[in-house]
Design a protein around this motif. Structure first.
Motif, PDB file in Angstrom:
ATOM      1  N   PRO A 116       0.842  -1.231  -0.037  1.00 20.43           N
ATOM      2  CA  PRO A 116       0.150   0.110   0.088  1.00 20.43           C
ATOM      3  C   PRO A 116       0.823   1.290   0.006  1.00 20.43           C
ATOM      4  O   PRO A 116       0.513   2.266   0.145  1.00 20.43           O
ATOM      5  CB  PRO A 116      -0.750  -0.176   1.113  1.00 20.43           C
ATOM      6  CG  PRO A 116      -0.021  -1.056   2.176  1.00 20.43           C
ATOM      7  CD  PRO A 116       0.730  -1.902   1.254  1.00 20.43           C
ATOM      8  N   ASP A 117       2.324   1.238   0.206  1.00 17.08           N
ATOM      9  CA  ASP A 117       2.910   2.468   0.178  1.00 17.08           C
ATOM     10  C   ASP A 117       4.124   1.912  -0.838  1.00 17.08           C
ATOM     11  O   ASP A 117       4.785   0.896  -0.827  1.00 17.08           O
ATOM     12  CB  ASP A 117       3.692   2.424   1.370  1.00 17.08           C
ATOM     13  CG  ASP A 117       4.338   3.738   1.737  1.00 17.08           C
ATOM     14  OD1 ASP A 117       4.911   4.426   0.635  1.00 17.08           O
ATOM     15  OD2 ASP A 117       4.498   4.152   2.901  1.00 17.08           O
ATOM     16  N   LYS A 118       4.257   3.015  -1.749  1.00 16.65           N
ATOM     17  CA  LYS A 118       5.494   2.772  -2.974  1.00 16.65           C
ATOM     18  C   LYS A 118       6.684   2.854  -2.256  1.00 16.65           C
ATOM     19  O   LYS A 118       7.724   2.134  -2.907  1.00 16.65           O
ATOM     20  CB  LYS A 118       5.317   3.899  -3.768  1.00 16.65           C
ATOM     21  CG  LYS A 118       4.155   3.852  -4.778  1.00 16.65           C
ATOM     22  CD  LYS A 118       4.005   4.988  -5.802  1.00 16.65           C
ATOM     23  CE  LYS A 118       2.991   4.944  -6.711  1.00 16.65           C
ATOM     24  NZ  LYS A 118       2.900   5.668  -7.830  1.00 16.65           N
ATOM     25  N   ALA A 119       6.838   3.211  -1.086  1.00 21.66           N
ATOM     26  CA  ALA A 119       8.376   3.043  -0.466  1.00 21.66           C
ATOM     27  C   ALA A 119       8.606   1.668   0.037  1.00 21.66           C
ATOM     28  O   ALA A 119       9.796   1.238   0.257  1.00 21.66           O
ATOM     29  CB  ALA A 119       8.404   3.970   0.805  1.00 21.66           C
ATOM     30  N   PHE A 143      10.294  -1.524   6.681  1.00 20.63           N
ATOM     31  CA  PHE A 143       9.030  -1.696   7.076  1.00 20.63           C
ATOM     32  C   PHE A 143       8.855  -3.115   7.598  1.00 20.63           C
ATOM     33  O   PHE A 143       9.713  -4.059   7.228  1.00 20.63           O
ATOM     34  CB  PHE A 143       8.005  -1.803   5.971  1.00 20.63           C
ATOM     35  CG  PHE A 143       7.764  -0.202   5.750  1.00 20.63           C
ATOM     36  CD1 PHE A 143       6.855   0.493   6.132  1.00 20.63           C
ATOM     37  CD2 PHE A 143       8.105   0.154   4.515  1.00 20.63           C
ATOM     38  CE1 PHE A 143       6.436   1.883   5.764  1.00 20.63           C
ATOM     39  CE2 PHE A 143       7.886   1.414   3.965  1.00 20.63           C
ATOM     40  CZ  PHE A 143       7.090   2.307   4.897  1.00 20.63           C
ATOM     41  N   ARG A 155      -0.800  -4.565   6.040  1.00 21.97           N
ATOM     42  CA  ARG A 155      -0.573  -3.532   6.927  1.00 21.97           C
ATOM     43  C   ARG A 155       0.766  -3.328   7.128  1.00 21.97           C
ATOM     44  O   ARG A 155       1.599  -4.412   7.341  1.00 21.97           O
ATOM     45  CB  ARG A 155      -1.319  -3.616   8.270  1.00 21.97           C
ATOM     46  CG  ARG A 155      -0.851  -2.391   9.122  1.00 21.97           C
ATOM     47  CD  ARG A 155      -1.910  -2.390  10.392  1.00 21.97           C
ATOM     48  NE  ARG A 155      -1.723  -1.557  11.260  1.00 21.97           N
ATOM     49  CZ  ARG A 155      -2.675  -1.083  12.322  1.00 21.97           C
ATOM     50  NH1 ARG A 155      -3.612  -1.798  12.391  1.00 21.97           N
ATOM     51  NH2 ARG A 155      -2.379  -0.190  13.089  1.00 21.97           N
ATOM     52  N   ARG A 158       6.167   0.946  10.139  1.00 21.52           N
ATOM     53  CA  ARG A 158       7.598   1.559   9.692  1.00 21.52           C
ATOM     54  C   ARG A 158       8.628   1.090  10.911  1.00 21.52           C
ATOM     55  O   ARG A 158       8.045   1.177  12.047  1.00 21.52           O
ATOM     56  CB  ARG A 158       7.782   2.934   9.414  1.00 21.52           C
ATOM     57  CG  ARG A 158       8.893   3.419   8.834  1.00 21.52           C
ATOM     58  CD  ARG A 158       8.878   4.927   8.502  1.00 21.52           C
ATOM     59  NE  ARG A 158       7.929   5.229   7.452  1.00 21.52           N
ATOM     60  CZ  ARG A 158       8.602   5.070   6.042  1.00 21.52           C
ATOM     61  NH1 ARG A 158       9.942   4.617   6.206  1.00 21.52           N
ATOM     62  NH2 ARG A 158       7.900   5.123   5.308  1.00 21.52           N
TER      63      ARG A 158
END
Length: 327
Positions: A116-119, A143, A155, A158
């Protein structure tokens, strides 16, 4: 295809003269050259699944026949790791395309679960919890994540330490995931209910833990790649204990697992050939050293213990899948 070789390693009882029963290593040459086969895992049928990180595939070996079967996956996935659920479904980490893949071997269908996060572009190592959900590390994205299998929801949590490089991961008897931070001298854990992340600092600031194993008493074990140490963390007391590996500071311990007798097994990748080393927490001694003689191993990056066969399975950078039959 028949096994490439069989070697009966002479097991050493620590540094003493007593000789334990040997570990027997067998390897099968993977037919797709220079594809870095790694992270094998057995399905309910006894097939040994693995990923080709450099070859961009998922495959399995039938040990009895020596036959291999390959499944093509999305270009650019460069899978890092896979695990198999109770139904024989394959889950793999898309280390270069930011997703977790689900492969149904019966149909060949692939379902994709993007981060869900491009990082979080590099899911690294996957592990099941007691409920059949998947916890995983994201190394350079920094993560730790959870994929709830029933809903497909991902989910991400970090890691607060910058450039921690979360790497090996395991789940304890209380269903808590633990992970090592290869970029720092820390262990971490996540509360599975609140998703609160806690870190624990290893005693030596030079420590760089790479893999993790958890014994039935809840103690967390790690191998220190830089210092050549085997370490133990006791969560209730917060105490650490360390033992120098037989290969010392040049041992470069990497792959690690625990068997059903709570013995720890570590591969020293500094020596060539690589060595599989056994440690008994009861006696606090290294009792076994077995070189991976024929292929040399080059680098054994991860391995899994299979209780049904009393064996450890591993992949090598020498393009083999290996089995270490334990005494």
């Amino acid at each position: 295809m028949r096994p490439m070789w069989i070697f009966s390693g002479v097991a050493l009882a620590g540094l003493a003269a007593a000789v334990a029963p040997p570990v027997v290593i067998t390897e099968w040459k993977v037919p797709w050259a220079q594809t870095r086969p790694r992270d094998p895992y057995l399905d309910p049928q006894g097939r040994v699944w693995f990923v080709g990180q450099a070859g961009n595939y998922v495959a399995y070996l039938e040990p009895s026949s020596g036959q291999f079967k390959r499944y093509e996956i999305d270009p650019g996935t460069h899978p890092h790791n896979l695990i198999i659920d109770r139904k024989g479904v394959v889950w793999y980490a898309g280390n270069a395309n930011g997703m977790i893949g689900r492969l149904d071997p019966a149909s060949g269908k692939i379902t994709r679960y993007p981060m869900p996060d491009k990082a979080a572009g590099d899911p690294h190592t996957l592990v099941f919890d007691r409920n059949g959900d998947i916890w995983f590390t994201v190394q350079r994205g920094n993560f730790v994540g959870k994929l709830t299998v029933a809903t497909g929801a991902v989910r991400l949590i970090r890691v607060p330490t910058e450039n921690a490089l979360p790497y090996g991961i395991g789940v304890d008897r209380d269903n808590r995931p633990w992970f090592v931070e290869f970029g720092s001298n820390k262990l971490g854990t996540v509360d599975p209910l609140t998703f609160t992340l806690n870190e624990y600092i290893l005693p030596n600031d030079r420590a760089r833990p790479r893999r993790i194993a958890i014994t039935s008493d809840g103690r967390v074990w790690y191998d220190d790649y830089v210092r050549g140490m085997l370490g133990r963390f006791d969560p209730p007391t917060g105490s650490f204990t360390e033992w120098a590996l037989p290969g010392g500071g040049s041992s470069l311990p990497y792959a690690m697992t625990v068997d059903d007798r709570n013995r720890l097994w570590v591969v020293e990748t500094g020596p060539q050939p690589n060595r599989l080393v056994g440690f008994d927490p009861g006696s606090q001694k290294f009792f076994s050293e077995t070189p991976i003689t024929e292929s040399g191993g080059v680098t054994v990056r991860n391995m899994v213990y299979h209780a049904g066969s009393k064996a450890i399975w591993f992949g090598t950078d020498a393009n083999t899948i290996g089995r270490a039959q334990l005494p």
